[in-house]
Design an enzyme around this catalytic site. Sequence first.
Site, PDB file in Angstrom:
ATOM      1  N   HIS A  10      -0.917  14.724   5.524  1.00 13.60           N
ATOM      2  CA  HIS A  10      -0.961  13.645   6.609  1.00 13.60           C
ATOM      3  C   HIS A  10      -1.478  14.287   7.942  1.00 13.60           C
ATOM      4  O   HIS A  10      -1.247  15.469   8.131  1.00 13.60           O
ATOM      5  CB  HIS A  10       0.228  13.287   6.658  1.00 13.60           C
ATOM      6  CG  HIS A  10       0.684  12.084   7.525  1.00 13.60           C
ATOM      7  ND1 HIS A  10       0.781  12.077   9.019  1.00 13.60           N
ATOM      8  CD2 HIS A  10       0.843  10.549   7.199  1.00 13.60           C
ATOM      9  CE1 HIS A  10       1.146  10.923   9.550  1.00 13.60           C
ATOM     10  NE2 HIS A  10       1.148  10.212   8.558  1.00 13.60           N
TER      11      HIS A  10
ATOM     12  N   ASP B  42       6.067  20.028   4.608  1.00 14.53           N
ATOM     13  CA  ASP B  42       6.256  18.616   5.213  1.00 14.53           C
ATOM     14  C   ASP B  42       6.999  17.902   3.933  1.00 14.53           C
ATOM     15  O   ASP B  42       6.271  17.612   3.018  1.00 14.53           O
ATOM     16  CB  ASP B  42       4.969  18.238   5.582  1.00 14.53           C
ATOM     17  CG  ASP B  42       4.725  16.492   5.880  1.00 14.53           C
ATOM     18  OD1 ASP B  42       6.006  16.112   5.528  1.00 14.53           O
ATOM     19  OD2 ASP B  42       3.799  15.848   6.199  1.00 14.53           O
TER      20      ASP B  42
ATOM     21  N   GLN C 269       7.777  12.939   2.269  1.00 12.83           N
ATOM     22  CA  GLN C 269       7.741  12.084   1.052  1.00 12.83           C
ATOM     23  C   GLN C 269       8.701  12.360  -0.050  1.00 12.83           C
ATOM     24  O   GLN C 269       8.467  12.167  -1.090  1.00 12.83           O
ATOM     25  CB  GLN C 269       6.220  12.004   0.730  1.00 12.83           C
ATOM     26  CG  GLN C 269       5.535  11.167   1.588  1.00 12.83           C
ATOM     27  CD  GLN C 269       5.769   9.696   1.928  1.00 12.83           C
ATOM     28  OE1 GLN C 269       6.415   9.283   1.163  1.00 12.83           O
ATOM     29  NE2 GLN C 269       5.029   8.990   2.870  1.00 12.83           N
TER      30      GLN C 269
ATOM     31  N   LYS D 207      11.829   6.938   6.255  1.00 12.22           N
ATOM     32  CA  LYS D 207      11.439   6.657   4.894  1.00 12.22           C
ATOM     33  C   LYS D 207      12.385   7.158   3.820  1.00 12.22           C
ATOM     34  O   LYS D 207      12.339   6.942   2.737  1.00 12.22           O
ATOM     35  CB  LYS D 207      10.368   7.962   4.603  1.00 12.22           C
ATOM     36  CG  LYS D 207       9.035   7.587   5.488  1.00 12.22           C
ATOM     37  CD  LYS D 207       7.743   8.649   5.194  1.00 12.22           C
ATOM     38  CE  LYS D 207       6.973   8.930   6.218  1.00 12.22           C
ATOM     39  NZ  LYS D 207       6.071   7.664   6.529  1.00 12.22           N
TER      40      LYS D 207
ATOM     41  N   CYS E 134      -3.552   7.867   7.345  1.00 16.17           N
ATOM     42  CA  CYS E 134      -3.367   8.854   8.333  1.00 16.17           C
ATOM     43  C   CYS E 134      -3.701  10.219   7.316  1.00 16.17           C
ATOM     44  O   CYS E 134      -2.990  11.317   7.579  1.00 16.17           O
ATOM     45  CB  CYS E 134      -1.811   9.181   8.832  1.00 16.17           C
ATOM     46  SG  CYS E 134      -1.412   7.565   9.591  1.00 16.17           S
TER      47      CYS E 134
END
Length: 418
Positions: A135, A212, A215, A238, A376
């Site tokens: 991303h 990261d 997700q 999220k 993104c």
Amino acid sequence: MNASAGTPATHDGFDVARVRAEFPLLARTVHDGKPLVYLDNANTAQKPRCVIEAVDRFYRERNANVARAVHALSEEATDLYEGARTALARFINAPSAQELVLTSGTTMATNLVAYSYLLPRLEPGDSVLTTRMEHHANIVPWQLVCERRGARLKAAALEANGELRVDEFIALLTPEVKLACVAHVSNVLGTVNPVREIAAACRKRGIPLLVDGSQAVPHMPVDVRALGCDFYAFTGHKMCGPTGTGGLWARRELLADMPPFFGGGEMIREVRIEGSTFADPPARFEAGTPNIAGFVGLAAAVAFLESLDMQRIAAREQVLLDYATARLQEVPGLRILGSAAHKAAVISFLVEGAHAHDLATLLDLEGVAVRSGHHCAHPLMQFYGVPATCRASFSFYNTEAEADVLVAALRKARKLLV
Ligand code: PLP
């Protein structure tokens, strides 16, 4: 009729109907009474009643600023805010809540690492390593600080099926690399990266690793100790929490050595006109009034996810992924991008002869919310040589019946577009 009707209430021991009933928004309709089929969970997740009520209750009964006043309300607000830090730290198995900086989300977390950790350490000729599937929040902050220092960003390539070329990533861990960065789970392909293996390779070379987790945290158990990384960034909205919340976990010794990124109230020890001294982490990185109500809501989201059990959430979403993948493959001309062996319930696809935005618009008219665009992730789109994809991203509250609605809507759209 709601899309959950017609399917058994219990899937694999997971009572989907009961879970859905906790999300008021899932009951709504769009476009003249079409039941909403919300498949844009990688973008943001819907909020259960307990989160909405926790935020509401905070403003009705507890609203005060944190860590500033001695009055009862301020103490209660401070306890709630620090309670959220403790709950989040436990959720990702951080060794200490004091290693968790509360941020407005992943973007703020990666920028904090870029400006506070990386910038003071970067020299001309140095580099930062990332991958082609990231991303922009895990690309652009590194570029901005690299440009300031005459350093450069490198990116490891992918296999055609969307798996990271781990050997290449490890080969690129050369001595001038000052930070390595990787998504735990790709927001476009669903690829689950082998973070433990990558972290072990980084550790061997003395290169810190940022993961990261945007997700991953909403969809699987995350244990930062077991992963062996150095920084772990995630975002609250999220994971069924409010927008403007998230966190950065970092090893204590790294945080202790980082100067502040933002200056202002609550991050200081003493301020004189001649100069200031700063609070210990995490307060050092939390200047100004934080999103107190947001974190109260995020603590409620964590309790909700824990009550469902992250292991069972992950298992349920795998069932959905398998079902939806098989059904989508029945649609003529449909190509799925990303078929990694370890994959989360994110399905990016293209339909031959149809533009992703046109498809998403027609799906929307049938009540199906998917995202279309570059997600993104420009470098990933460049890797696949496409400007955009459609992405259906599932959550534990989605159903097989909703995947069926998606497939029916796609067949209808295809007739109009192709
Ligand atoms: N990283 C990944 C993999 C994401 O999917 C997202 C959000 O889409 C982000 C980072 C940025 O998160 P936020 O906008 O909440 O800071």
